[in-house]
Write a protein that holds these residues in place. Structure first.
Motif, PDB file in Angstrom:
ATOM      1  N   ASP A  21     -18.979  -0.892 -11.067  1.00  0.00           N
ATOM      2  CA  ASP A  21     -18.241   0.126 -11.247  1.00  0.00           C
ATOM      3  C   ASP A  21     -17.801   0.403 -10.218  1.00  0.00           C
ATOM      4  O   ASP A  21     -16.302   0.405  -9.976  1.00  0.00           O
ATOM      5  CB  ASP A  21     -19.052   1.530 -12.383  1.00  0.00           C
ATOM      6  CG  ASP A  21     -17.561   2.092 -13.025  1.00  0.00           C
ATOM      7  OD1 ASP A  21     -17.068   2.149 -13.291  1.00  0.00           O
ATOM      8  OD2 ASP A  21     -18.390   3.744 -13.075  1.00  0.00           O
ATOM      9  N   VAL A  22     -18.391   1.098  -8.954  1.00  0.00           N
ATOM     10  CA  VAL A  22     -17.779   1.311  -7.971  1.00  0.00           C
ATOM     11  C   VAL A  22     -17.345   0.803  -7.250  1.00  0.00           C
ATOM     12  O   VAL A  22     -16.025   0.665  -6.528  1.00  0.00           O
ATOM     13  CB  VAL A  22     -18.907   2.266  -6.879  1.00  0.00           C
ATOM     14  CG1 VAL A  22     -18.237   2.296  -5.582  1.00  0.00           C
ATOM     15  CG2 VAL A  22     -19.447   3.573  -7.730  1.00  0.00           C
ATOM     16  N   ALA A  29      -8.549   0.495  -5.909  1.00  0.00           N
ATOM     17  CA  ALA A  29      -7.653   0.879  -4.714  1.00  0.00           C
ATOM     18  C   ALA A  29      -7.426   0.536  -3.353  1.00  0.00           C
ATOM     19  O   ALA A  29      -6.168   0.041  -2.687  1.00  0.00           O
ATOM     20  CB  ALA A  29      -8.961   2.020  -3.571  1.00  0.00           C
ATOM     21  N   TYR A  30      -7.525  -0.785  -2.394  1.00  0.00           N
ATOM     22  CA  TYR A  30      -7.828  -1.491  -1.474  1.00  0.00           C
ATOM     23  C   TYR A  30      -6.611  -2.415  -2.165  1.00  0.00           C
ATOM     24  O   TYR A  30      -5.658  -2.361  -0.888  1.00  0.00           O
ATOM     25  CB  TYR A  30      -9.145  -2.434  -1.887  1.00  0.00           C
ATOM     26  CG  TYR A  30      -8.154  -3.803  -0.464  1.00  0.00           C
ATOM     27  CD1 TYR A  30      -7.955  -3.497   0.445  1.00  0.00           C
ATOM     28  CD2 TYR A  30      -8.327  -5.325  -0.895  1.00  0.00           C
ATOM     29  CE1 TYR A  30      -8.359  -4.453   1.530  1.00  0.00           C
ATOM     30  CE2 TYR A  30      -8.456  -6.150  -0.644  1.00  0.00           C
ATOM     31  CZ  TYR A  30      -8.083  -6.308   0.907  1.00  0.00           C
ATOM     32  OH  TYR A  30      -7.236  -7.272   0.781  1.00  0.00           O
ATOM     33  N   ARG A  31      -6.129  -2.746  -3.556  1.00  0.00           N
ATOM     34  CA  ARG A  31      -4.846  -3.498  -3.902  1.00  0.00           C
ATOM     35  C   ARG A  31      -3.890  -2.956  -4.178  1.00  0.00           C
ATOM     36  O   ARG A  31      -3.303  -3.083  -3.666  1.00  0.00           O
ATOM     37  CB  ARG A  31      -5.258  -3.824  -5.484  1.00  0.00           C
ATOM     38  CG  ARG A  31      -6.350  -5.398  -5.377  1.00  0.00           C
ATOM     39  CD  ARG A  31      -6.239  -6.630  -4.898  1.00  0.00           C
ATOM     40  NE  ARG A  31      -5.223  -7.021  -5.265  1.00  0.00           N
ATOM     41  CZ  ARG A  31      -4.393  -8.958  -5.260  1.00  0.00           C
ATOM     42  NH1 ARG A  31      -4.811  -9.396  -4.285  1.00  0.00           N
ATOM     43  NH2 ARG A  31      -3.522  -8.974  -5.845  1.00  0.00           N
ATOM     44  N   LEU A  32      -4.194  -1.559  -4.146  1.00  0.00           N
ATOM     45  CA  LEU A  32      -2.698  -0.636  -4.188  1.00  0.00           C
ATOM     46  C   LEU A  32      -2.304  -1.010  -1.907  1.00  0.00           C
ATOM     47  O   LEU A  32      -1.251  -0.334  -3.095  1.00  0.00           O
ATOM     48  CB  LEU A  32      -3.577   0.704  -4.801  1.00  0.00           C
ATOM     49  CG  LEU A  32      -2.503   1.529  -4.952  1.00  0.00           C
ATOM     50  CD1 LEU A  32      -1.079   1.183  -5.972  1.00  0.00           C
ATOM     51  CD2 LEU A  32      -2.676   2.827  -5.346  1.00  0.00           C
ATOM     52  N   ARG A  37       1.459  -1.117   1.764  1.00  0.00           N
ATOM     53  CA  ARG A  37       1.332  -1.125   2.536  1.00  0.00           C
ATOM     54  C   ARG A  37       2.730  -1.771   3.440  1.00  0.00           C
ATOM     55  O   ARG A  37       2.974  -2.437   3.312  1.00  0.00           O
ATOM     56  CB  ARG A  37      -0.129  -1.657   3.500  1.00  0.00           C
ATOM     57  CG  ARG A  37       0.064  -2.242   5.117  1.00  0.00           C
ATOM     58  CD  ARG A  37      -1.265  -2.164   5.132  1.00  0.00           C
ATOM     59  NE  ARG A  37      -1.053  -3.904   5.054  1.00  0.00           N
ATOM     60  CZ  ARG A  37      -0.940  -4.997   6.276  1.00  0.00           C
ATOM     61  NH1 ARG A  37      -0.643  -4.382   7.665  1.00  0.00           N
ATOM     62  NH2 ARG A  37      -1.275  -6.173   5.290  1.00  0.00           N
ATOM     63  N   GLY A  38       3.429  -0.468   4.791  1.00  0.00           N
ATOM     64  CA  GLY A  38       4.697  -1.063   5.376  1.00  0.00           C
ATOM     65  C   GLY A  38       5.148  -0.801   4.132  1.00  0.00           C
ATOM     66  O   GLY A  38       6.912  -0.923   5.191  1.00  0.00           O
TER      67      GLY A  38
END
Length: 557
Positions: A21-22, A29-32, A37-38
């Motif tokens: 789950d975590v 969050a990483y994908r978002l 980014r940039g």
């Protein structure tokens, strides 16, 4: 840390499920963050972080009013966040169907761009730059651009240089705006793009602003052809790379588009994909516009028709191409023993030995057809053609050295030459000067002939004299002798009574009247008209020096 441990509830689901789950939340969050980014959304997220920091600090330091205002504004936060990040959220949801572990046929993604497609784009950009036709080409990478596609006209055609040249031709209604490429197809033309928010140099205009704007918000690559300067530029991640050659543009597009996109593969698979792509694609390159030399060309022949350059395809023998930036690679044909007319020659290459060991070099085309013609020469005279005249001087005499030149070229052209002409502009010349004038060969009809003149320029020395002034003066008749006894002269008139004289201004200032040469009235007994010549000082002239003198005589009673 206590909060972290509380996430793993011992009374809840098994520990493995909770860890999963975590991990899912962390990955989302990483994908978002990787997606925004940039881009402009990255700056928005930075603003949100600062907002939350101020909200927290205002509570800690007892700034009740500020904390109250910020706290109430948080109620609208989720709605505002969705509105501000709508394009990025759409792309994130769309991206779930394109992550690396889904088979291509299931996730519906477009096929990866091919090296041939990049070659077509580079060839089209080079052709547009040569004709100074403005163009803007946007190439999608990991993020689809449906919002851009909707602003244009649907094309949905395979990418080709000819189609791109046609789309950006000045008479095509679709030449304004951008063409959007997805995979190996042109999906839309005449698309509208967001303009850059940052300030650009003065020589960059609307196309460059649009290219920077679309690469600020997305990971697309934009190719710009300047209509004003005929230069090639590429924009990626809101950075403009100016002054690219066609070969450099091709190389940069290969680097950006033929390597595995970061958002289409899982992080732990990226290295393997990139390595395989390099072994398949990055072992080839092309050297464009290599000048084709003609060696051992006989003195009595020259090339009338044939290609001036070829391209060279380079294939690495190892895993990596050698550095060709400093290499001197020459293409040539050996025309020794060739005869006038059309001849086919094999294109040969001069490649340094160390490069031969690293890569294979192939000329394209491998053979060329050249038309050879016989060369002859002969002497022709040089004639002067006066263009503009001088406002203060007239051309009194001149000399041209040499007075003949030798014309050299194709035999048929040399035989058609009638004269060699030099054109002079007297308006900028001064007395006593010597000027080098370009020689132009002409045929019997005065049309230029494409031959070489030796020498190419001749020396022109003009003799310029001051342009004379003009003045209108009276004519005074002069006579000698007297009428016959018993007769008398009653009147002497002259026609015309005035003449216009020309000469140096200082000399004319002293002349108000000119006289006729004397006429003889001896023994005159009747009316008579004489033709008399006007007597002028040296250096003074008139257009009509003869006047008529009418003498009236009557008998004395």
């Amino acid at each position: 840390m206590q909060y972290v441990w509380q996430l793993f509830d011992q009374d809840g689901p098994p520990l493995g499920v909770q860890i999963l789950d975590v991990a899912i939340v962390a990955y989302l969050a990483y994908r978002l963050l990787a997606l925004v980014r940039g881009s402009r959304a990255w700056r928005i997220i930075g603003g949100i972080f600062i907002y939350l920091l101020v909200w927290y600090l205002s509570d800690q330091f007892g700034l009740k009013t500020l904390h109250y205002v910020l706290d109430k504004a948080l109620v609208l936060g989720p709605v505002a966040l969705v509105i501000l990040l709508l394009p990025e959220l759409r792309s994130a949801i769309e991206g779930f169907g394109r992550i690396g572990f889904w088979p291509e046929r299931l996730r519906g993604g477009e096929s990866a761009i091919r090296a041939q497609t990049i070659d077509e784009i580079a060839d089209a950009a080079g052709g547009l730059a040569e004709t100074r036709s403005g163009a803007l080409i946007v190439i999608e990478r990991s993020r689809s651009l449906p919002e851009v596609e909707r602003t244009g006209i649907t094309v949905d055609a395979e990418v080709s240089a000819h189609l791109l040249l046609a789309l950006f031709h000045g008479t095509n209604p679709l030449h304004d705006g951008a063409s959007l490429i997805r995979g190996n197809r042109i999906v839309a033309a005449a698309c509208q793009l967001p303009l850059a928010e940052t300030r650009l140099p003065g020589h960059m205009h609307l196309r460059h602003r649009a290219a920077v704007g679309v690469t600020e918000a997305t990971d697309a690559v934009a190719v710009v052809v300047s209509e004003e300067r005929g230069t090639l530029s590429m924009c990626v991640d809101s950075t403009v790379e100016e002054g690219l050659s066609q070969a450099e543009l091709r190389r940069r597009l290969r680097e950006l588009l033929l390597s595995a996109p970061r958002s289409r593969t899982m992080p732990w698979r990226r290295g393997n994909n990139a390595a395989s792509m390099k072994s398949e694609e990055d072992d080839r390159t092309t050297i464009e516009n290599v000048t084709l030399e003609a060696r051992n060309l006989p003195d009595d022949l020259e090339i009338a028709k044939g290609p001036a350059s070829v391209r060279i395809e380079v294939t690495a023998k190892s895993m990596q191409l050698p550095d060709l930036s400093e290499a001197v690679v020459r293409a040539y044909v050996d025309v020794k023993g060739a005869k006038p007319g059309k001849n086919t020659f094999t294109v040969m290459l001069d490649v340094p030995g160390f490069l031969r060991r690293e890569a294979d070099f192939v000329a394209k085309p491998s053979t060329v057809e050249l038309e050879l013609v016989r060369v002859s020469s002969r002497l022709v005279r040089v004639l002067l053609n006066v263009g503009r005249v001088h406002p203060d001087y007239v051309l009194d005499a001149y000399s041209i050295e040499p007075s003949t030149v030798r014309v050299v070229g194709q035999e048929s052209r040399v035989n058609s030459v009638d004269v060699a002409r030099v054109t002079v502009d007297l308006s900028s010349m001064e007395p006593g000067g010597a000027y080098a004038l370009k020689v132009e060969a002409l045929d019997d009809d005065g049309r230029p002939v494409s031959v070489t003149a030796d020498p190419a320029r001749v020396t022109f020395r003009p003799k310029l004299e001051p342009k004379p002034s003009e003045k209108t003066v009276l004519v005074n008749p002069i006579w000698t002798g007297a009428a016959r006894p018993g007769y008398r002269v009653t009147a002497v008139t002259v026609d015309p009574t005035q003449v216009t004289v020309r000469g140096p201004a200082a000399q004319l200032a002293a002349i108000n009247v000119v006289e006729t040469e004397p006429i003889d009235l001896s023994n005159l007994r009747a009316d008579r008209t004489f033709e008399a010549r006007v007597d002028l000082p040296e250096g003074v002239a008139t257009s009509n020096r003869n006047v008529r003198v009418r003498v009236t005589v009557e008998r004395i009673r």
